[in-house]
Structures are given as C-alpha cells and as structure tokens.
Design a protein around this motif. Sequence first.
Motif, PDB file in Angstrom:
ATOM      1  N   VAL A   4     -53.787 -29.233 -59.632  1.00 61.18           N
ATOM      2  CA  VAL A   4     -54.872 -29.084 -58.676  1.00 61.18           C
ATOM      3  C   VAL A   4     -54.340 -29.053 -57.241  1.00 61.18           C
ATOM      4  N   SER A   5     -53.307 -29.845 -56.961  1.00 61.71           N
ATOM      5  CA  SER A   5     -52.760 -29.863 -55.600  1.00 61.71           C
ATOM      6  C   SER A   5     -52.299 -28.474 -55.190  1.00 61.71           C
ATOM      7  N   ALA A   6     -51.679 -27.753 -56.128  1.00 62.08           N
ATOM      8  CA  ALA A   6     -51.195 -26.414 -55.801  1.00 62.08           C
ATOM      9  C   ALA A   6     -52.369 -25.486 -55.502  1.00 62.08           C
ATOM     10  N   ILE A   7     -53.450 -25.602 -56.294  1.00 59.97           N
ATOM     11  CA  ILE A   7     -54.625 -24.758 -56.046  1.00 59.97           C
ATOM     12  C   ILE A   7     -55.181 -25.052 -54.661  1.00 59.97           C
ATOM     13  N   ILE A   8     -55.260 -26.341 -54.311  1.00 57.08           N
ATOM     14  CA  ILE A   8     -55.824 -26.716 -53.022  1.00 57.08           C
ATOM     15  C   ILE A   8     -54.943 -26.205 -51.889  1.00 57.08           C
ATOM     16  N   THR A   9     -53.618 -26.333 -52.082  1.00 57.04           N
ATOM     17  CA  THR A   9     -52.716 -25.835 -51.052  1.00 57.04           C
ATOM     18  C   THR A   9     -52.892 -24.330 -50.871  1.00 57.04           C
ATOM     19  N   ALA A  10     -53.045 -23.635 -51.988  1.00 49.69           N
ATOM     20  CA  ALA A  10     -53.248 -22.186 -51.903  1.00 49.69           C
ATOM     21  C   ALA A  10     -54.495 -21.881 -51.088  1.00 49.69           C
ATOM     22  N   LEU A  11     -55.566 -22.613 -51.418  1.00 50.19           N
ATOM     23  CA  LEU A  11     -56.824 -22.437 -50.693  1.00 50.19           C
ATOM     24  C   LEU A  11     -56.618 -22.721 -49.213  1.00 50.19           C
ATOM     25  N   GLY A  12     -55.905 -23.821 -48.933  1.00 54.45           N
ATOM     26  CA  GLY A  12     -55.643 -24.229 -47.550  1.00 54.45           C
ATOM     27  C   GLY A  12     -54.852 -23.175 -46.799  1.00 54.45           C
ATOM     28  N   CYS A  13     -53.787 -22.655 -47.430  1.00 56.86           N
ATOM     29  CA  CYS A  13     -52.972 -21.637 -46.769  1.00 56.86           C
ATOM     30  C   CYS A  13     -53.801 -20.409 -46.453  1.00 56.86           C
ATOM     31  N   GLY A  14     -54.629 -20.007 -47.419  1.00 53.66           N
ATOM     32  CA  GLY A  14     -55.497 -18.850 -47.201  1.00 53.66           C
ATOM     33  C   GLY A  14     -56.376 -19.063 -45.988  1.00 53.66           C
ATOM     34  N   LEU A  15     -56.974 -20.255 -45.906  1.00 53.11           N
ATOM     35  CA  LEU A  15     -57.874 -20.547 -44.788  1.00 53.11           C
ATOM     36  C   LEU A  15     -57.109 -20.563 -43.468  1.00 53.11           C
ATOM     37  N   VAL A  16     -55.890 -21.122 -43.494  1.00 52.57           N
ATOM     38  CA  VAL A  16     -55.098 -21.172 -42.267  1.00 52.57           C
ATOM     39  C   VAL A  16     -54.834 -19.761 -41.758  1.00 52.57           C
ATOM     40  N   ILE A  17     -54.362 -18.894 -42.649  1.00 55.69           N
ATOM     41  CA  ILE A  17     -54.040 -17.525 -42.245  1.00 55.69           C
ATOM     42  C   ILE A  17     -55.300 -16.817 -41.726  1.00 55.69           C
ATOM     43  N   GLN A  18     -56.364 -16.963 -42.507  1.00 63.38           N
ATOM     44  CA  GLN A  18     -57.596 -16.256 -42.144  1.00 63.38           C
ATOM     45  C   GLN A  18     -58.121 -16.716 -40.792  1.00 63.38           C
ATOM     46  N   ASN A  19     -58.153 -18.042 -40.601  1.00 56.99           N
ATOM     47  CA  ASN A  19     -58.755 -18.553 -39.375  1.00 56.99           C
ATOM     48  C   ASN A  19     -57.848 -18.375 -38.163  1.00 56.99           C
ATOM     49  N   THR A  20     -56.524 -18.338 -38.394  1.00 59.06           N
ATOM     50  CA  THR A  20     -55.625 -18.017 -37.291  1.00 59.06           C
ATOM     51  C   THR A  20     -55.934 -16.615 -36.790  1.00 59.06           C
ATOM     52  N   THR A  21     -56.052 -15.689 -37.730  1.00 55.84           N
ATOM     53  CA  THR A  21     -56.363 -14.318 -37.348  1.00 55.84           C
ATOM     54  C   THR A  21     -57.717 -14.258 -36.637  1.00 55.84           C
ATOM     55  N   LEU A  22     -58.666 -15.015 -37.172  1.00 53.61           N
ATOM     56  CA  LEU A  22     -59.997 -15.012 -36.589  1.00 53.61           C
ATOM     57  C   LEU A  22     -59.946 -15.507 -35.147  1.00 53.61           C
ATOM     58  N   ARG A  81     -49.023 -36.421 -49.800  1.00 51.93           N
ATOM     59  CA  ARG A  81     -49.825 -37.390 -50.570  1.00 51.93           C
ATOM     60  C   ARG A  81     -50.779 -36.621 -51.460  1.00 51.93           C
ATOM     61  N   PRO A  82     -50.241 -36.068 -52.566  1.00 57.02           N
ATOM     62  CA  PRO A  82     -51.012 -35.090 -53.352  1.00 57.02           C
ATOM     63  C   PRO A  82     -52.321 -35.625 -53.899  1.00 57.02           C
ATOM     64  N   ARG A  83     -52.502 -36.934 -53.934  1.00 59.12           N
ATOM     65  CA  ARG A  83     -53.766 -37.428 -54.477  1.00 59.12           C
ATOM     66  C   ARG A  83     -54.719 -37.862 -53.381  1.00 59.12           C
ATOM     67  N   GLY A  84     -54.389 -37.550 -52.137  1.00 60.81           N
ATOM     68  CA  GLY A  84     -55.263 -37.931 -51.035  1.00 60.81           C
ATOM     69  C   GLY A  84     -54.930 -39.321 -50.541  1.00 60.81           C
ATOM     70  N   LEU A  85     -55.599 -39.727 -49.464  1.00 62.27           N
ATOM     71  CA  LEU A  85     -55.244 -40.986 -48.818  1.00 62.27           C
ATOM     72  C   LEU A  85     -55.394 -42.175 -49.759  1.00 62.27           C
ATOM     73  N   LEU A  86     -56.505 -42.205 -50.513  1.00 51.02           N
ATOM     74  CA  LEU A  86     -56.761 -43.379 -51.353  1.00 51.02           C
ATOM     75  C   LEU A  86     -56.876 -42.981 -52.821  1.00 51.02           C
ATOM     76  N   GLY A  87     -56.119 -41.955 -53.228  1.00 51.07           N
ATOM     77  CA  GLY A  87     -56.249 -41.448 -54.593  1.00 51.07           C
ATOM     78  C   GLY A  87     -56.085 -42.535 -55.638  1.00 51.07           C
ATOM     79  N   LEU A  88     -57.010 -42.620 -56.572  1.00 47.59           N
ATOM     80  CA  LEU A  88     -57.012 -43.563 -57.680  1.00 47.59           C
ATOM     81  C   LEU A  88     -57.043 -45.026 -57.242  1.00 47.59           C
ATOM     82  N   ARG A  89     -57.246 -45.298 -55.943  1.00 47.74           N
ATOM     83  CA  ARG A  89     -57.342 -46.686 -55.504  1.00 47.74           C
ATOM     84  C   ARG A  89     -58.765 -46.996 -55.116  1.00 47.74           C
ATOM     85  N   GLU A  90     -59.071 -48.276 -55.081  1.00 47.81           N
ATOM     86  CA  GLU A  90     -60.420 -48.672 -54.744  1.00 47.81           C
ATOM     87  C   GLU A  90     -60.355 -50.021 -54.057  1.00 47.81           C
ATOM     88  N   PHE A  91     -61.184 -50.226 -53.067  1.00 47.15           N
ATOM     89  CA  PHE A  91     -61.281 -51.562 -52.507  1.00 47.15           C
ATOM     90  C   PHE A  91     -61.836 -52.467 -53.582  1.00 47.15           C
TER      91      PHE A  91
END
Lengths: 248, 331, 257
Positions: free
Chosen positions: A50-68, B303-313
């Motif tokens: 999932v992290s890779a998918i999110i990064t891909a999404l993020g990179c796309g947005l960065v490029i797009q919005n920089t151009t914008l 931090r691939p799981r986010g700031l507080l990934g899988l943690r909870e107060f």
Amino acid sequence: MVGAFACLLLVSLVPLPFIVALLAVMVITAVLGALIERVAYRPLRQAPRVSAIITALGCGLVIQNTTLSLSPYARPMPRLFESRTFEFAGVTLNSLQLFIIGVSGVLMLGLDFVIRKTDWGIALRATASDRATVPLMGVPVNRVISLTFAVGGALAGAAGVLYSQAYPVVGAAMGALIGWKAFVAAVIGGIGSIRGAVLGGYILGVVEVTTVVVLPSTWRDLIAYSLLLVILIFKPNGLLGSAAQQKV
Amino acid sequence: MPTPRTLGSSVAGCRWALPVLAASAFLAALLHQQWALFNGYTEFVLITAGINIILCASLNLVNGYMGEFSVGHAGFMAVGAYAAGLLAVKILPGATPVWAFPLVVAFGGVIAAAIGFLLALLSFKTRGDYLAIITLAFLMIVKSALENIPFTGGPRGLLGIERLTTLPQTVAWVIVTLWVIRNLVYSKFGRGITAIREDELAAGAMGVRTREAKILAFVVSSFFGGVAGSLFAHQLQFINPATFDIIRSTDILVMVYIGGVASLTGSLLGAVLVTVLAQLLQPLGTWRAVVMPLTLVFLMLFRPRGLLGLREFAWLLPGRELLQRIKEKSP
Amino acid sequence: MTPLLQLDAVTKRFGGLCAVSAARLEVQAGHTHGIIGPNGAGKTTLFNLITGIYTPDEGAIRFEGTNIAGFRPNQIAARGIGRTFQNIRLCRDLTVLDNVRMAYDVRLTSSTWSALLNLPSHRREEQRSIEGSFELLKAFGMDAMAGQLAGGLPYGLQRRLEIARALALKPRLLLLDEPAAGMNSAETLRLMEFLRWVREHFDVTLVLIEHHMKLVMGLCDHITVLDFGVTIADGTPAEIQGNRRVIDAYLGEEVEA
C-alpha cells in the motif's frame, strides 16, 4: 501530461520535426520515470504494498500540481502535423488520426515483443513473479525495475504527445483522468497482460465514444465505469488475467 | 508490574481521561454556541476538522484495520450529503427543527451504509488492486449519476440547504464515531477485521467469519462517511457533484496515512494536522497542493505506516485493567 | 464405529494437474493419524480440502457424519477442525494474546449491536475471551509474552503459538502440517512429548503430515501413504514399514537402515 508539456516546451523553443520531438519527449519522460523509481519507490521495495501505491499517487499529485502552479491555465498546442482528410469505404479519417493509430500500434506491438522475447522482458516477468529468488539467479533486479519505469515513462510521454495532437489543448489536469483511465483499461484487460491492456484500452475507448454518440456526453463516465464494474463482477481478474493461485 | 510511573503514563493509564476529554470538548462547544467564544473563521475550521476526523477514522476502518485500499470514500460522503440534503430540502419542506437534525444526518449515514453493503458483497471475491478499482468505479458512478439526475440538481448541484451543522452537533458526532469504531475494532469483530488484513486465509481457517467481518467494516465505514457528508452539506449549504471527486478521496487518504493506519488516535491527529496545515498553507495558493502530497511521499519513505501506525493511546483501549490484573496474578 | 473424519474418493484438479485423485482417508476418534508421502504427493492439498480452503471437484468429506465438502473454512473451523500451516501463518502484527483470541472467539455469541455499543453483555463476553485465551497460553507456558507481537517471537515459539491458536477453537480434530519442520532431532523428540501432552490434555484427535519418520512411527496409531495424489497404503506403523509399495515409492533406505 508531462509528455505533452515537454513537447510544448520543446517545440516552442526550437522548431523540431514531429518525430524528433516525439523521441526527445520519450527520452525526457523515461528519465523522469527512472528518477521517480530511484527516489520514491526503491526505498519502499520491502515496505507494505500500500505504501508504494500511496507514493505513486503522491508523486502524481506533486508533478501535476507543480505544473498547475507554474502554468495555471490550459494552453493551446501547435499542430506539428499537417492534417489531410481521406475518405475510405465511407469512413472519414484524417492523416493525423491514422498516424496516431499507427504510432500506438507500433509501440504496442514493440512492447509486447520486448516483454515476451527479450532478456529484459523475461527478467521483468521473473521479477514480478518472485522478487526474492530472482536476484539469486543473477538478475540485476534494480536495473530491471529502473528500466521498466523508464520504458513506462517513455510510453506515457509518447501518449501525452499523441493526445496533445488529437486534442490540441494542454493543461495540468489532463493527465489525472487519463491516468485513472489507463489503470481502468489495465484492470479490464487483466493486470500483468500487455495484450489485455491493449484490449481493455480499445474496449474502454469504443464504449466511451459509442456512449457519446447515443446519449448525452455526461453519461460517458457512468457507462464506462458501470461496464468496468460488471466486468469485474464476472471476471474478477480481468478479461485476460489469470487468477493467482495462493500458495498455502 | 513495577513500571516507573511518569506523569505521562499515569495520565495515559487513567480510565477517566477519555470521558473527561470528550465531555469537556462537548461542553466547550456548547459554551461557544451560547456566547460565541471563537470567531466565525475558527468555528469554520473547527467544524471542518471535526468532519475530517469522522471521514478519516471511518476510512481507516477499511484501509487501516482491514488493509484494503478504498479510494471511494468521497462517494459515500456524496451519497450521505445528497441523501440528507434532498431529505431536508425536497422531501421535508420548511425549516428543519434543531432536534430533528441528528435524524437527518443519520438518514444520510443509513443510505450510504446501504450502498456500502453492496460494495462489501463485491469484496468477497476481489482484493487489493482490483478492489481499489471497484471503489474508484463506485466513486465515478456516484458522481456521474448525480450529474445526470435532474432531481439532484444535475451538475449545478443542490442549493438552499439550511446551515444546521453547529459546533456542538459536530463534536457530538465525532465522539459517537470514535466511540463506535473503537468499540468495534476492539471487539471480536474487530479482531476478525484485523485478521483479514494480516492473513485472510488463516483467519478463515481459525473460525473468523470473514464475510460478516467485511460487511461490518464496509457498512460502518460508509455509514460514518455518509454522516460526514450530511454534516458537510449542512455546513456549506451547497453541494455539487464536482465536490466529491477523486481529489477529495485522495485528501482523506492523505489524512489516514499521515496519521497512521489502524490507529484511531492517528486518525484524529492526521485529520487535525491536515486541516490545520491546509489553512496555514493557504497563502501558498496552488503550491499547497504540491506540499501536501510531497509530505505524504516523504512520510511513506521514512514512516510507511504513518505517524502512529498500529499504535494507540492506552486510554482508548478497553479491557486494559482486566488484562493488567491477569498479568499481575500470573508469576 | 463411524470414523471421526472420512474422505471418500476425493478429487481435486488444478488445471490439468490432478493434485489429489480419488483419495481415501479414515481417521478414528482418539487416534493419532500420520500422513506421509514424497514432496508434491498432495498431502497439504488434502488438508486444504478438509479445512475448506479448496473445494473438492468430486467426492465427500464427512466429519462426524456430516458432509462438509463445500462449506466455508470458518464453518468447518467452528464445527471443530483446527489446523496449523506448513509455513507459519500467524497474524504477525497482532499480539500473541489476540492471535489466540481470534480463534477463541468462535464460541462468542453477542450481537453486532452489543459490540458496537459496548453493552455489558458484550463486555462480559470479551472478559471471558481474555481469560480463556490467557488460560490456554498459560498451559502452553506462553503467558509471559501475551502482550508481544506474534511476528517478533522466535521460530520455535511461533510454531507453538500456532498450535495454541488452533486449540483455542476447542477442536475435536487437529491437523498439523509438518510440525517438526526445521527442527533438529533433540527438538523433534521434545515435540513428540509435547504432542503427546496435547493429545491427552486437550482430548483431541491428531492428524499430522510429517517427514520425520521417528516422529511419525513413534506417535501415530495409523498411517496413510500418499503418492501423486493417490492413497497407496494405509495401516499401522508396522504394516506400513513392511509394505513393499511404500518402500518402493518413498521410504526405501530409511526403513532398512
């Protein structure tokens, strides 16, 4: 989107013949693709998918919005190509359309051949199916993946150029919708199958155009995505995709 | 267990911390309603933050706890917003009394939940990329359908919604959302949902009712997505299909993954952080839209799981005292 | 006496490959039953068929007289069949206790609403689930690590936890897929003692897939031999050791030595 903009930039700086411009753009987007892979994806190779998918999404947005931000308004694209109209068996075509069909056909056949037959293509498919073992067999995984992103980038760049010729307005948002559509086409055809992706692309294109002819154009997305949903309900792995058997 | 007690850990371990915090937040909102403690702008930001917390926590249920990748949350928001908006504007003409507003909001949630149920049925056979695409298709279909139905006002949208989303109402819904989702994820159903993320096949073989768990996750998630949409519609008093596009879904995703997957504390933090950041970066204009995704990319790298990934107060966790007692009894 | 588990001419094909073909298997209640055979003989596929991960193309799988072929995995688990996996499949990001609880939860009955609203009836049930799971971990000598993440345990303890998790279902039948994999002979000996203790303490019928002949011969009352998806022999350890076909197919020098 970057492809189209790079093309706009190039041809507005130096007058280039179309083919040279196309190739130059493909090189630029290839480098960009490999660069993104190196900076944003390689460190995530071991991380959850999932992290890779999110990064891909993020990179796309960065490029797009920089151009914008750099160019807030859509700009007209100069025609690089003199268009003539033919009539053939009752169908009207112009040379531009023929050219686009031709170039995309050549690129697709080329890609299909490369992935099926060349060493790199075999290494790529091997890497996709088992990332852990392939390096042990002496395949330079990093280089294979970089090259894959470069090729992907080059093809997307070419698509951008062709698109900007067919619809001669260039804007920052043009890529986002097309990007999602590309994903949709890949899924309809079946992820991991180039032939499936081509088939998916054509099905999606035909459906969209037909919808516009029959119904008001606002119905286009509704029909296209409903079709996608129906296909995925009956063929959960796409038309030409094979079901991955999970090892237990 | 003789652990050194710092101020932080004793506050974190206090079972009254959470109810007290929730009650004081609600009280502050009520006081504001009476004497206008904050100016209009601050109130607007606070309400927006509240709606974002609801969206973020509910999406986290599917994307964080269950480990799917839904990009369709804006679709549920749209369904909720339109359902509540149409109910208030077209079906029940005349001013909606304040006491009835929670019912209107819940109506939006219920309609969204019904659609979430249908989507859950599709998740039985497909997972991962394909399910992500199904949620995308769902979002596009909702948006496109709203544009093409005259009853909903078409692409121009729905006008004349009353401004009923007040700060106390929003805070109350935030508390309800966090409370219900927290109850869910720390129940047997929640363990099933998390087990699906970890290993669906093993979960099934260990008796986890995977289909029921998926339905529950989608229905609860979409219900609160719809609630957030209803509140949103009654905050802005105007909605149109273009408001609920893939960009809005992406915004919610950013909050979830910045805050942290499978963490309600993280969702609270992520939503507030993104809301505040969005306001602070206002002067940057469109560059703001570059900074946000860039932050996300860097966060994923480090931090691939986010700031507080899988943690909870700790004070969010139920049944802690019991666990502690058992541990102390055993040698 | 009707057997606890009975597989009747069960067949499973993958594309052209026939992974299990017309396999027969009878497991008597109270026995410990070994399944042996060369790699790729279809042993694990057989487990996947019994636990509902795959659906058989033909044949019936009867557990306590009911044909469970076509049931979903969780229904089969709830009826009293637990299992472990060849490559450990714990929920790595959940605590040791939660891994056990997810299986323990099959017997909980509180409704969705009582869970969403955290009603007293639901809270009482959750307490029971914590206490029951903790008891089980204590019996396994793992209560001290109840709060740790399962993925962080050493390999041997992960194997042990997987057995504990399966037993939390209170199964009448426990399927163990290569429990001794990756263990040296001293560890295997200890595992044998451990499995004897499990059998007595939890009153459960064991079926195990194993390659360690010492373990199989020392523990099992009855052995079934698979080769290329076909049952080629079935009998007591002594009968299997003397069976010509088995020796040809698989055991060979190991038995003669």
